[in-house]
Scaffold this active site. Structure first.
Site, PDB file in Angstrom:
ATOM      1  N   LYS A  14       9.031  31.957  -5.926  1.00  0.00           N
ATOM      2  CA  LYS A  14       8.394  30.984  -6.815  1.00  0.00           C
ATOM      3  C   LYS A  14       7.851  31.755  -8.011  1.00  0.00           C
ATOM      4  CE  LYS A  14       5.217  28.923  -8.229  1.00  0.00           C
ATOM      5  NZ  LYS A  14       4.856  28.714  -9.676  1.00  0.00           N
ATOM      6  N   GLY A  21      -0.630  38.550  -8.842  1.00  0.00           N
ATOM      7  CA  GLY A  21      -1.310  37.809  -9.898  1.00  0.00           C
ATOM      8  C   GLY A  21      -2.799  38.069  -9.902  1.00  0.00           C
ATOM      9  N   GLY A  57      -5.071  34.739  -6.069  1.00  0.00           N
ATOM     10  CA  GLY A  57      -4.643  35.454  -4.870  1.00  0.00           C
ATOM     11  C   GLY A  57      -5.479  35.110  -3.655  1.00  0.00           C
ATOM     12  N   GLU A  64      -0.950  41.591  -4.281  1.00  0.00           N
ATOM     13  CA  GLU A  64      -0.990  42.609  -5.330  1.00  0.00           C
ATOM     14  C   GLU A  64      -1.696  41.958  -6.516  1.00  0.00           C
ATOM     15  OE1 GLU A  64       2.174  44.579  -8.302  1.00  0.00           O
ATOM     16  OE2 GLU A  64       2.749  44.676  -6.184  1.00  0.00           O
ATOM     17  N   GLU A  73     -10.696  42.358 -16.419  1.00  0.00           N
ATOM     18  CA  GLU A  73      -9.295  42.689 -16.634  1.00  0.00           C
ATOM     19  C   GLU A  73      -8.809  41.862 -17.821  1.00  0.00           C
ATOM     20  OE1 GLU A  73      -5.083  43.168 -14.231  1.00  0.00           O
ATOM     21  OE2 GLU A  73      -6.368  41.455 -13.750  1.00  0.00           O
TER      22      GLU A  73
END
Length: 491
Positions: A173, A226, A231, A248, A382
């Site tokens: 996906k 992501g 997540g 991740e 981030e």
């Protein structure tokens, strides 16, 4: 199928969506490039059914045969490299030279795991009874893999190759913003001999098709690449279905430079560490920590080099920094730059581009902030854009404390000529990957993954094959006279 005709690829056939429209903008112009209908829960259900049938066909092949198919897939990907790179560049806004390098890596991934398809050996355990105890490793049947928009074809290959090598069926996906190259890749896998349904691509939105996939009990494992927030929600949904997840997630990696390092090499590498992929990388060296005695020199050198980087259209071979992938992320990066200035960080170079030819697109000039302190938002968030935060330190202990501050533990680097310090720092930095006198070296052969807020599990190397398989313990009684531990004799 034309590039603009996006649909799910399920059981080897295109399945148009019937949900709400998904609009994709061209990152170079800001204009609408593609519209398609969300595949929704219907596409997810169709993919789950197709994966059951296709997975049985894939596992019915001998391990050696599966390896041969993946080898053929690697060859087809390499042969189609230029077309795949051009597609990735157009649809993901990635500089063509970067796209070419990433497609070559995808071919390498399939070649690597093709070699492991028939080498997932079992064990014989010398148990203290009369039994022969055989332990085999069996695939997890169907795995669901959710990949991001920043490196669509690279992350698709990174996930699909080991899953297929382990004998699993897969449902990919991709981000709703960048499904095209994933569809093209899976078409090549089918042409190479992967059975229809053994790999499927669902083109749709996270809250509809994604949620349906990650919460289904027919799924053996969920893989997500992501943001941290998404997540955690994905992992929670998988856990409610009693299924594990491999995550991740984000990063805010520290790139540490000591005064005894080769400063010119470190300054050049610091630019690549953050500005490659326009900073849209989970391993980006977003924090440059520099020993105070050489701090101003490093700021000057890095900023001067940054100002010379070529920002431009992805299809220009000279382009070093392309656009931000999408409008939402573009606006987020600009807001973060404004926040950095408001918080008192020194803007040395960069910001929104003033190039008229690029002004309509989602372009941000590579940006360097100096005198960034740990409490500033730009030091903690981030940013996922071409923004470098430079901070001085005085001692080795302070450098370690700064590097390990915050929620992310994905990667980091240290620059020094002192071999003893290099080993001390590599141990002390809390991250899944640590580079010494270098940055951004990655190989499918080596395990990759994060700690704490950056996720858990490993998505490459030999380690990932254990992520996609499970141990089965088989006990065979070899002594006909052995007495059962419980029960009565029967007449």
């Amino acid at each position: 199928m034309n590039e603009g005709d996006v649909a799910s690829l399920v059981g080897g056939a295109m399945l148009p969506g019937c949900g709400e429209p998904v609009v994709i903008e061209d990152a170079t112009t800001g204009m609408v490039a593609t519209r398609y209908a969300d595949g929704g829960e219907a596409a997810a259900e169709a993919a789950l059914c197709a994966a059951e049938e296709g997975g049985r066909a894939w596992r019915a092949l001998s391990a050696s045969r599966r390896g041969a198919v993946l080898t053929q897939a690697a060859r087809r990907i390499a042969a189609a490299g230029e077309d795949l790179a051009a597609l990735e560049s157009r649809t993901a806004g990635k500089p063509i030279r970067d796209a070419r390098a990433e497609v070559a890596k995808v071919a390498e991934m399939f070649a690597f795991y093709a070699g492991f398809a028939d080498k997932l050996f079992g064990d014989v355990v010398p148990v203290a009874t009369s039994h022969l105890n055989i332990v085999t490793r069996e695939p997890l049947d169907t795995v669901v893999q959710l990949t991001p928009w920043n490196a669509p074809i690279f992350t698709a290959g990174w996930q699909l190759a080991p899953a297929l090598g382990a004998g699993c069926a897969a449902i990919l996906k991709p981000s709703e913003l960048t499904p095209q190259s994933s569809i093209a890749l899976v078409r090549l896998l089918h042409e190479a001999g992967v059975p229809d349904g053994a790999v499927n691509v669902v083109a749709g939105l996270g809250p509809t098709s994604g949620q349906r996939l990650v919460s289904d009990e027919r799924v053996g494992k969920v893989v997500f690449i992501g943001s941290v927030g998404t997540g955690r929600r994905v992992a929670a949904a998988a856990a409610m279905a009693g299924r594990p997840a491999l995550l991740e997630l984000g990063g805010k990696s520290a790139n540490i430079v000591f005064a005894d390092a080769d400063l010119r090499r470190a300054a050049r590498a610091a630019q690549g560490a953050i500005f490659a992929a326009a900073g849209q990388s989970c391993t980006a060296g977003a924090r440059l920590l520099v020993e105070r005695s050489v701090y101003e020199r490093m700021v000057e050198w890095v900023s001067a080099g940054t100002a010379r980087l070529k920002v431009g259209r992805p299809d220009d071979p000279a382009t070093e920094v392309g656009p931000i992938n999408n409008r939402r992320q573009f606006e987020s990066v600009l807001q973060t730059i404004e926040a950095g200035t408001a918080d008192g960080a020194r803007l040395v170079t960069g910001g929104r581009t003033d190039d008229r030819d690029l002004a309509r697109g989602f372009f941000v000039r590579p940006t360097v902030f100096a005198d960034v302190t740990p409490e500033m938002m730009i030091a903690r968030k981030e940013i996922f854009g071409p923004v470098l935060c430079v901070t001085p330190f005085d001692t080795e202990d302070e450098a370690v404390a700064l590097a390990n501050e915050g929620a992310f533990d994905l990667a980091g680097a240290v620059w020094t000529r002192d071999v003893f310090r290099a080993h001390r720092m590599a141990r002390a930095i809390r991250a899944g990957t640590v580079w010494v006198n270098g940055y951004r070296s990655l190989s499918v052969m080596s395990p990759f993954g994060g700690m704490r807020g950056s996720g858990f599990g490993r998505s490459s190397g030999i380690d990932v094959l254990r992520e996609y398989t499970q141990a089965k313990s088989v006990w065979i009684e070899t002594d006909e006279t052995a007495v059962a531990p419980f029960g009565y004799d029967v007449p």
